[in-house]
Each structure stands twice: as C-alpha cells, then as structure tokens.
Write a protein that holds these residues in place. Structure first.
Motif, PDB file in Angstrom:
ATOM      1  N   THR A  20       0.859  -1.217  -0.001  1.00 42.08           N
ATOM      2  CA  THR A  20       0.007   0.070  -0.066  1.00 42.08           C
ATOM      3  C   THR A  20       0.707   1.266  -0.093  1.00 42.08           C
ATOM      4  O   THR A  20       0.836   2.229  -0.847  1.00 42.08           O
ATOM      5  N   VAL A  21       1.950   1.157   0.910  1.00 45.78           N
ATOM      6  CA  VAL A  21       2.895   2.477   0.939  1.00 45.78           C
ATOM      7  C   VAL A  21       3.395   2.634  -0.332  1.00 45.78           C
ATOM      8  O   VAL A  21       3.832   3.638  -0.860  1.00 45.78           O
ATOM      9  N   ASN A  58       2.738   6.014  -1.800  1.00 48.45           N
ATOM     10  CA  ASN A  58       4.011   7.121  -1.458  1.00 48.45           C
ATOM     11  C   ASN A  58       4.833   7.011  -2.363  1.00 48.45           C
ATOM     12  O   ASN A  58       5.480   8.042  -2.991  1.00 48.45           O
ATOM     13  N   GLN A  84      -6.404   0.506   1.739  1.00 46.91           N
ATOM     14  CA  GLN A  84      -5.975   1.209   3.081  1.00 46.91           C
ATOM     15  C   GLN A  84      -6.615   0.794   4.308  1.00 46.91           C
ATOM     16  O   GLN A  84      -5.859   0.347   5.289  1.00 46.91           O
ATOM     17  N   THR A 133      10.023   2.926   0.523  1.00 42.46           N
ATOM     18  CA  THR A 133       9.994   3.155   2.050  1.00 42.46           C
ATOM     19  C   THR A 133      10.284   1.882   2.787  1.00 42.46           C
ATOM     20  O   THR A 133      10.936   1.999   3.918  1.00 42.46           O
TER      21      THR A 133
END
Lengths: 152, 152
Positions: free
Chosen positions: A105-106, A110, A125, B41
């Motif tokens: 998801t990140v 992102n 999410q 990340t």
C-alpha cells in the motif's frame, strides 16, 4: 495460575476474542470487495491469515462464553499451552500479513506517487488498518496467555 | 529465576545476540549495496529497523560477554524487564520490516512477473532472507526473556 483480566473465561478475555474476530472479518470484507486483490500475493495471504484468525478467535470466544455461563475456570496447563501456541502462530501470521500488505500500500501511495485502483484504493488502505487493529488485539491475548503459562 | 540456555550471561545467550547482529548487519549491507533502495519506503524502514537491531544486540552481546568473563548472573528483575521490552520492540519492528520488504519483493518477482532492478534483484531477495533470519534469532531471545521474567 493467576486470574487476571484477559485470561480465558473472563469478560475481558471474551471481549478481546470478539474484537479479534470483528477486525479480522472487516479486513476480509474490505479486501474481497475489491476486484483485483487476487493479483497480489500479499493480499491473498492477508485473507488466508485473517480467515485463520476469525476461525481461531471465534472458537475461543465460544469457549470463553461457555466458561462464563457455566462459571468454569479454564486454567488447565494443557489447555493454556494450546492457547499459547495458537495465539502466537496467529499473531505472527497476522503481523506478517498486515506488514506485507502495508508495504505494498505504501509502495503505491507514497513511493510510486499514485494508486491505480481508483475507488478501490480506500478499501486496500482500510483493510491494512483493520489488519493492524486485529494484530494488536491478538498480540495482547498472546502476551496474557504466555504470562499465564509461565506464571502457572 | 531459572538459569537455562539463552538467558542473559550464558554462552547460548551470547551466541543468539551475535547471530542477531550478524544477520542484521548482512541485511543492511545487502540493501545499501543497491543503487535505488531509498526510493522504497519499506527498504528504508528495513535499514532503520536492522540498524536498531544491530545497536541493541551488540550492546547486549557485550553485556553477556562481560557477565561470562566476570561470572556474574544477570537475573535482576529490573534488568530482565528492560531486556524483555527492548527485545519485544525490536522483534516486532524486525518482523514488520522483513514482511513489508518481502511483500514488495514478492510483488516484483511473482505478481508483476519481472524484477526491473537487473543484477540488484538478488541483493533485495538476500536482504529479505537475512532479515527473516535476524527476526528468528531475536524472537527466540524475546520468548526466553519473557519466560524468565514471568517465571521469576
């Protein structure tokens, strides 16, 4: 063996089991409501892990409810050992599945700067958030069970 | 408090700490040897988590070595509580980081059908494997410490 909040056959223990079930069921419903979750191994693994969690926690919730109604104490060392092993296995699987899904998801939100699932993004999410809530409740149960076994 | 294999100040305890350090350091070296880990990340988080792991395990390895040489017993309840909290925090962070990185690695290798890092793919896979080995050793230490505290 000690009789403190969260041990099998107490109201807090039953509450923890019900919360585990509810969060795991919410995770599964969020993921399966998306169209292409089966293309992602991490989300398939999340469903498998949360399915196991629902089955395990529901069984123990029934046992807790039975013990509460019949006023029985479920502190038999053999039974507690079984609870410890089951809780630790499900807790580890739940954290691993939640983290793997969170990693993806990140990555989409992102690192790659966009999510290409459109309206389904929120559901992915949400499912990760519910999975972490489920893990928190099962982690609390696991620690209580291990403490109960070791202090017994 | 009981004196069994893996408790602080024993040879197995020291061995576990050294293995945690070695696997965490190998994970970091694999990740930082790739060119574009900082775009992800999950891999940045893996480095942070494994950095914390190296610092924590190295400190406890030194303490274990000191206790072995001076023949001291490190079973003070306050000290063991500190070890338990530190071990559980690092173990949880290590499993979450390893799973998040594994989620992304599986996404690239399995779900998307190819890895676009070319020669660096192996390093990402290796780093995930080392992170899981590091988590296994810290999980063993955590269980031993919690058992020691509860049985004390």
């Amino acid at each position: 063996m000690k009789d403190f909040a969260g041990t099998p056959g107490t109201l807090t223990g039953l509450f923890l089991r019900i919360m585990q079930c509810v969060f795991a069921a919410l995770t599964i419903s969020c993921v399966v409501s998306t169209k292409d979750f089966f293309n992602y191994t991490a989300f398939c693994y999340l469903i498998a892990s949360m399915g196991l969690q629902v089955a395990w926690s529901f069984g123990l919730a029934l046992l807790d409810a039975y013990a509460l109604i019949k006023k029985k104490v479920l502190h038999n060392p053999g039974l507690v050992s079984l609870f410890v092993v089951g809780d630790w296995v499900t807790a580890t699987l739940a954290l691993a599945a939640a983290s793997a899904s969170a990693g993806i998801t990140v990555l989409f939100f992102n690192d790659l700067g966009h999510c290409h699932f459109r309206r389904e993004c929120d559901r992915f999410q949400l499912s990760v958030a519910f999975a972490f809530f489920s893990w928190i409740t099962i982690a609390i149960s696991s620690l209580i069970m291990l403490w109960l076994l070791a202090a017994g």
